[in-house]
Design a protein around this motif. Structure first.
Motif, short mmCIF file in Angstrom:
data_model
loop_
_atom_site.label_atom_id
_atom_site.label_comp_id
_atom_site.label_asym_id
_atom_site.label_seq_id
_atom_site.Cartn_x
_atom_site.Cartn_y
_atom_site.Cartn_z
N VAL A 17 0.86 -1.18 0.00
CA VAL A 17 0.00 0.00 0.00
C VAL A 17 0.89 1.24 0.00
O VAL A 17 1.70 1.43 0.91
CB VAL A 17 -0.95 0.01 1.21
N GLY A 18 0.75 2.04 -1.05
CA GLY A 18 1.58 3.22 -1.22
C GLY A 18 2.76 2.99 -2.14
O GLY A 18 3.67 3.81 -2.23
N LEU A 19 2.74 1.87 -2.88
CA LEU A 19 3.83 1.59 -3.83
C LEU A 19 3.85 2.65 -4.91
O LEU A 19 2.83 2.95 -5.53
CB LEU A 19 3.65 0.21 -4.46
N SER A 20 5.00 3.23 -5.12
CA SER A 20 5.20 4.27 -6.13
C SER A 20 5.79 3.68 -7.40
O SER A 20 6.55 2.71 -7.34
CB SER A 20 6.15 5.34 -5.59
N ASP A 21 5.47 4.29 -8.53
CA ASP A 21 6.10 3.89 -9.79
C ASP A 21 7.42 4.61 -10.01
O ASP A 21 8.10 4.39 -11.00
CB ASP A 21 5.15 4.10 -10.97
N ASN A 22 7.82 5.45 -9.07
CA ASN A 22 9.07 6.20 -9.16
C ASN A 22 10.19 5.37 -8.55
O ASN A 22 10.20 5.13 -7.33
CB ASN A 22 8.92 7.52 -8.40
N ASN A 45 -2.28 1.56 -4.89
CA ASN A 45 -2.12 3.01 -4.84
C ASN A 45 -3.08 3.63 -5.85
O ASN A 45 -2.88 3.47 -7.06
CB ASN A 45 -0.68 3.39 -5.17
N PRO A 46 -4.11 4.34 -5.39
CA PRO A 46 -5.07 4.92 -6.33
C PRO A 46 -4.45 5.94 -7.30
O PRO A 46 -4.96 6.13 -8.40
CB PRO A 46 -6.12 5.56 -5.44
N ALA A 47 -3.34 6.54 -6.92
CA ALA A 47 -2.69 7.53 -7.80
C ALA A 47 -2.14 6.87 -9.06
O ALA A 47 -1.93 7.55 -10.07
CB ALA A 47 -1.57 8.24 -7.05
N LEU A 48 -1.93 5.56 -9.03
CA LEU A 48 -1.40 4.87 -10.20
C LEU A 48 -2.46 4.59 -11.26
O LEU A 48 -2.14 4.23 -12.39
CB LEU A 48 -0.74 3.55 -9.77
N LYS A 49 -3.73 4.71 -10.89
CA LYS A 49 -4.85 4.55 -11.83
C LYS A 49 -4.79 3.24 -12.61
O LYS A 49 -5.04 3.19 -13.81
CB LYS A 49 -4.94 5.74 -12.75
N ASP A 80 2.04 -4.60 3.28
CA ASP A 80 3.20 -3.76 3.59
C ASP A 80 2.77 -2.31 3.44
O ASP A 80 2.30 -1.90 2.38
CB ASP A 80 4.33 -4.10 2.61
N VAL A 81 2.91 -1.53 4.51
CA VAL A 81 2.33 -0.19 4.57
C VAL A 81 3.41 0.88 4.40
O VAL A 81 4.26 1.07 5.27
CB VAL A 81 1.58 0.03 5.90
#
Length: 145
Positions: A17-22, A45-49, A80-81
């Motif tokens: 949860v909170g995995l970034s594509d960066n 991660n909802p930001a990843l759409k 994993d948070v």
């Protein structure tokens, strides 16, 4: 065997949860490492759409990730948070609801009340620690069994 060894030995699928594509973000590096050790990573991660990260489709929330995993015959073993402490409690509560066996709150993420709620429901909880660091310390960088 302590809880960390139990997690490293028993977990196969990790919802992050909170995995970034960066690739410069800790969540990305930790997840890439764990994936390279043989663990399945499910990005949340909802930001990843819904975009793929580390070759895995991302999901807006844990419930959607669980539905997709179950459709493939897979359970989410560990959540994993990578969220701020004030948001970790809600994530932990959902992790319990979806049947995760373990919750891992990364470095700097602490919510004692949420951890206690999870533990009373039989869920193992690690807080304020890094799964990558613990894996390297306890298993080296070989492939997980």
């Amino acid at each position: 065997m302590d809880l960390i060894d139990e997690i490293l030995d028993n977990v196969k699928t990790i919802a992050v949860v909170g995995l970034s594509d960066n690739p410069a973000r800790a969540s990305h590096g930790v997840s890439a490492y764990m994936q390279a050790q043989g663990y399945r990573i499910i990005p949340v991660n909802p930001a990843l759409k819904g975009a793929a990260v580390l070759g895995e489709q991302s999901y807006d929330d844990l419930e959607s990730a669980l539905a997709a995993a179950q459709a493939q015959g897979v359970a989410i073993d560990l959540v994993d948070v990578f969220r701020r402490s004030e948001l970790a409690g809600e994530v932990a509560d959902v992790a319990v609801r979806i049947g995760a066996s373990y919750i891992w709150m990364q470095d700097g993420v602490v919510d004692e009340a949420a951890a206690e709620r999870a533990r009373t429901r039989g869920v193992g909880v690690i807080m304020d620690d890094c799964i990558l660091r613990q894996h390297k310390r306890r298993r080296g960088s070989g492939i997980a069994s």
